[in-house]
Scaffold this active site. Structure first.
Site, PDB file in Angstrom:
ATOM      1  N   HIS A  69       0.958  -1.060   0.031  1.00 23.80           N
ATOM      2  CA  HIS A  69       0.138   0.128  -0.151  1.00 23.80           C
ATOM      3  C   HIS A  69       0.917   1.273   0.001  1.00 23.80           C
ATOM      4  CE1 HIS A  69      -3.008  -3.145   1.794  1.00 23.80           C
ATOM      5  NE2 HIS A  69      -3.557  -2.539   0.864  1.00 23.80           N
ATOM      6  N   HIS A  70       2.118   1.190  -0.523  1.00 24.32           N
ATOM      7  CA  HIS A  70       2.849   2.386  -0.685  1.00 24.32           C
ATOM      8  C   HIS A  70       2.069   3.400  -1.757  1.00 24.32           C
ATOM      9  CE1 HIS A  70       4.575   0.310  -4.278  1.00 24.32           C
ATOM     10  NE2 HIS A  70       4.925   1.336  -4.474  1.00 24.32           N
ATOM     11  N   LYS A  75      -3.258  -2.627  -7.466  1.00 21.82           N
ATOM     12  CA  LYS A  75      -3.615  -2.858  -8.884  1.00 21.82           C
ATOM     13  C   LYS A  75      -3.329  -4.405  -9.306  1.00 21.82           C
ATOM     14  CE  LYS A  75      -5.231  -1.406 -13.087  1.00 21.82           C
ATOM     15  NZ  LYS A  75      -5.920  -2.581 -13.343  1.00 21.82           N
ATOM     16  N   LYS A  99       6.585  -4.352 -10.359  1.00 22.90           N
ATOM     17  CA  LYS A  99       6.328  -3.911 -12.010  1.00 22.90           C
ATOM     18  C   LYS A  99       5.932  -2.651 -12.182  1.00 22.90           C
ATOM     19  CE  LYS A  99       4.087  -7.218 -14.120  1.00 22.90           C
ATOM     20  NZ  LYS A  99       2.952  -8.128 -14.588  1.00 22.90           N
ATOM     21  N   LYS A 111      -3.339  -8.679  -6.685  1.00 23.10           N
ATOM     22  CA  LYS A 111      -3.661  -9.851  -7.566  1.00 23.10           C
ATOM     23  C   LYS A 111      -5.032 -10.824  -6.858  1.00 23.10           C
ATOM     24  CE  LYS A 111      -2.282 -11.238 -11.576  1.00 23.10           C
ATOM     25  NZ  LYS A 111      -1.681 -10.460 -12.496  1.00 23.10           N
ATOM     26  N   SER A 368      -3.528  -0.270 -18.520  1.00 25.18           N
ATOM     27  CA  SER A 368      -4.343  -0.146 -17.558  1.00 25.18           C
ATOM     28  C   SER A 368      -4.422   1.182 -16.666  1.00 25.18           C
ATOM     29  CB  SER A 368      -4.381  -1.330 -16.586  1.00 25.18           C
ATOM     30  OG  SER A 368      -4.873  -2.561 -17.137  1.00 25.18           O
TER      31      SER A 368
END
Length: 476
Positions: A69-70, A75, A99, A111, A368
């Site tokens: 949660h930095h 996503k 990534k 994920k 995205s």
């Protein structure tokens, strides 16, 4: 072999990611506690829910993991597979964190996974599963445009994302940014041009950048540039097909294609579109008239002569068992985790180069990100300024023609005057992201005297995430 034993074989993926992280961390100077925070999965949500099948019920296993949660939101895609497990989802969430940092996309990693074989369910049953999964995420605050934004992954696509978007909007009436809760949607449901082919296009650009560096190609004994390079692609799904298609357009020669039913090879080249249409018509790449060799064992296809191998299917495809038989000099990881750490060591000992998954397949999350921005701004890219650009360009052309007396042909005029479409802007942004990120990784690789591009990518990601935590005031 039972389903459970098959699942038990693949419970080390997150451990492999952590090994790579720990090795790269040695090249940084961050506090051990901060490194532990970056490495760890922040939230792991496992749940089960029933669906009606026929006259009875079936209980479905599902997960959503928010690794870091930095940055907000988190996503990551949602995978539908009968072999999905918690370890795999955790590993993929971690890779998403790194990534996003590598390509400078301001998301934390996440994920999701549902343990089903989508081919075994009707469309109605898949819709019920997807909508129920979404409701469970909503109940626990694991989805939202500023919280956690899913996307397609293995076994899912635009259809599933549209069900998620509709369910979320229905459960959150009046939320203006509801469509930003998921990406990879159809264009008609506020998706974005270029998303479907984004990951494959990104892999192709990554390979093109790698082979453009004369110093590196000289060490491999290869000329620079894609043109003439012999390429084998594993996987003819969304990522593999578009990777092969764009590499072919760049001048590469697709000599081999591998799928789960087998592999085909032709040293003179295969027509990617023709192979795709053949598989669509027959259900198999085998039997394609343009192939000179066929292999019933898909793994044999990976071991044929080529310059570049693109594993674009699933993880753990190149292992200690087959790495020494790989004849490629470059492995470009279109899939997540296709090369085990043991296989990577063997391949590098042979003098090869691996373009790591965390960078190579980041095209999907990059586009995205563009879709998410489009949803939050409520306007398509190019809509406001396209005609303005065309009028400005037209005035410039008219002025130049008036001064020089030279008249352009209608085709030349149309090329110069034309304003940017959404697809052109998306592809331009993706290309710029992939080019900048590759050379950023390579610069770290050279300056820090790091042994692999993967380690260099990890080092860059760790440093960026550490800065984010420090800016949040969590660490001094």
């Amino acid at each position: 072999m039972s389903d459970n034993s098959l699942l038990d074989q693949n419970t080390h993926f997150f451990g492999d990611v952590c090994k790579n992280f720990d090795y790269a961390a040695k090249f940084t100077k961050h506090d051990a506690g901060l490194l532990d925070q970056i490495r760890s999965c922040n939230s792991v949500y496992r749940f089960r829910f029933p669906i009606r099948r026929g006259n009875g019920f079936e209980v479905i296993d599902a997960w959503r993991v928010e690794h870091s949660h930095h940055q907000s939101p988190t996503k990551g895609g949602i995978r539908y597979s009968e072999f999905v497990n918690e370890d795999e989802v955790m590993a993929l969430a971690a890779l998403m964190t790194y990534k996003c940092a590598i390509v400078n996309v301001p998301f934390g990693g996440a994920k999701g996974g549902i343990r089903i074989n989508p081919k075994s369910y009707s469309v109605q049953e898949l819709e019920n599963i997807t909508r129920r999964y979404t409701v469970e995420l909503i109940k626990k605050n694991f989805i939202g445009p500023s919280i956690d934004v899913p996307a397609p992954d293995y076994g899912t696509g635009e259809r599933e994302m549209s069900w998620i978007a509709d369910t979320y909007a229905t459960m959150n009436p009046g939320q203006l940014d509801a469509m930003g809760a998921v990406t990879g949607k159809p264009i008609a449901l506020h998706g974005i041009q270029g998303r479907r082919e984004a990951t494959g296009r990104g892999v192709a650009i990554a390979i093109r950048e790698c082979v453009s560096v004369a110093e590196d190609m000289q060490k491999l004994g290869l000329p620079t540039g894609i043109s003439g390079k012999r390429i084998i692609v594993q996987g003819l799904g969304n990522v593999g097909f578009y990777t092969a298609k764009f590499l072919q357009e760049y001048g590469g020669i697709i000599v081999g294609i591998c799928e789960f039913e087998g592999a085909i090879y032709n040293a003179d080249g295969l027509d990617v579109e023709a192979v795709y249409q053949h598989r669509k018509a027959t259900g198999s790449i085998l039997g394609y008239a343009g192939a000179k060799q066929e292999f019933k064992n898909s793994g044999e296809g990976l071991e044929q002569p080529c310059d570049i191998l693109v594993p674009a299917a699933l993880e753990n495809q190149i292992t200690a068992e087959n790495a020494d038989r790989i004849q490629a000099k470059i492995i470009a990881e279109g899939a997540n985790g296709p090369t085990t750490p043991e296989a990577e060591a063997i391949f590098y000992a042979k003098g090869g180069i691996i373009i790591p998954d965390m960078y190579a397949n980041a095209g999907g999350v990059t586009v995205s990100y563009f879709e998410w921005l489009k949803n939050l701004s409520h306007v398509a890219f190019g809509r406001i300024n396209r005609r303005f650009e065309e009028n400005n360009n037209l005035n410039l052309v008219n002025m130049v023609e008036g001064i020089t007396g030279i008249s352009l042909t209608p085709a030349q005029r149309a090329t110069i005057v034309k304003g940017s479409s959404e697809l052109e802007l998306v592809n331009s942004g993706l290309e710029d992201t992939m080019i900048r990120s590759y050379h950023e990784i390579r610069e770290t690789y050279k300056l820090e005297k790091i042994d692999t591009l993967r380690t260099a990518a990890f080092v860059g990601a760790i440093n960026k995430i550490a800065v984010s935590y420090q800016n949040l005031g969590v660490w001094p």
